[in-house]
Design an enzyme around this catalytic site. Sequence first.
Site, short mmCIF file in Angstrom:
data_model
loop_
_atom_site.label_atom_id
_atom_site.label_comp_id
_atom_site.label_asym_id
_atom_site.label_seq_id
_atom_site.Cartn_x
_atom_site.Cartn_y
_atom_site.Cartn_z
N ARG A 201 -2.54 8.76 -16.58
CA ARG A 201 -3.73 8.61 -16.94
C ARG A 201 -3.95 9.75 -18.32
NH1 ARG A 201 -6.80 14.32 -18.41
NH2 ARG A 201 -5.65 14.97 -16.87
N ARG B 208 0.68 -1.31 0.15
CA ARG B 208 0.28 0.09 -0.07
C ARG B 208 1.02 1.23 -0.18
NH1 ARG B 208 -3.72 -2.27 5.49
NH2 ARG B 208 -4.35 -3.98 4.40
N CYS C 263 -2.27 14.53 -14.52
CA CYS C 263 -1.95 13.87 -15.76
C CYS C 263 -1.03 12.59 -14.71
CB CYS C 263 -0.97 14.80 -17.08
SG CYS C 263 -2.41 15.95 -17.56
N HIS D 265 -1.12 9.77 -26.22
CA HIS D 265 -1.38 10.68 -27.38
C HIS D 265 -0.19 11.18 -27.82
CE1 HIS D 265 -2.48 12.70 -23.92
NE2 HIS D 265 -2.20 14.42 -24.68
N ASP E 149 1.12 12.79 -22.96
CA ASP E 149 1.69 14.04 -23.92
C ASP E 149 3.00 13.44 -24.14
OD1 ASP E 149 3.02 16.06 -25.99
OD2 ASP E 149 2.55 17.24 -24.67
#
Length: 307
Positions: A209, A170, A189, A250, A212
């Site tokens: 998440r 944890r 991000c 992306h 770039d």
Amino acid sequence: MLVVGSELQSDAQQLSAEAPRHGELQYLRQVEHILRCGFKKEDRTGTGTLSVFGMQARYSLRDEFPLLTTKRVFWKGVLEELLWFIKGSTNAKELSSKGVRIWDANGSRDFLDSLGFSARQEGDLGPVYGFQWRHFGAEYKDMDSDYSGQGVDQLQKVIDTIKTNPDDRRIIMCAWNPKDLPLMALPPCHALCQFYVVNGELSCQLYQRSGDMGLGVPFNIASYALLTYMIAHITGLQPGDFVHTLGDAHIYLNHIEPLKIQLQREPRPFPKLKILRKVETIDDFKVEDFQIEGYNPHPTIKMEMAV
């Protein structure tokens, strides 16, 4: 079936054999894959992207530091931003005063006004990374308030757990706080990282998440590798691996041509990172404590930031 002894060693050798000869090739292959197979998607900035969902790379930190070499990465920015996070600061002007302007656009008067933060001072980003790392759950007022003793100090809790219970599953630090998202100039991000200790080594896995690939990801790789080095130093461990997991990976459409140039370049050896003095606490690190040795990258490739 339980794998032990020589079988475990054989498995490790097989994994090593399957890994690319240079860690940076993982990043370049990810870029190639997105260019070849990515879905064209619209995005928040209006720029447009090629996107795929779900990617992972593993960078060894044992005798090298993953500062990409197929273009120059802004090392001063990586270091200053991480120290700014560690301070718990949410003031973009504080970072800008050190010559690191990567948060200026998101803290600008026009950008804050566009989000409805007209009463907020320019440069006040809201409860972003540093606040969540050091004061998770505290009530955010503004960038100048004193939050000492408020909320959960996740970063210190990570360090304490590594020292006292290194096998804990944890050991996690999370910047994604749904309650605070509406107050942030930019939601996280790089949202969550987990630490893992085995055989005297500290490894880190980041869940990002949104990645770039042109501008952000090379920076994020170096930032979390640096954080792992720092925590390993404080806890008496050696750096192990940095595992980078991407959600929406992306390429902005205006980065396609610059990245094609980068793909033509051959990776050079990763540099080494030296910590120059014994540091006892995470808050005691200073810029001058770090030295990058043997960094010989290809030239800078200009890419515009999508805001």
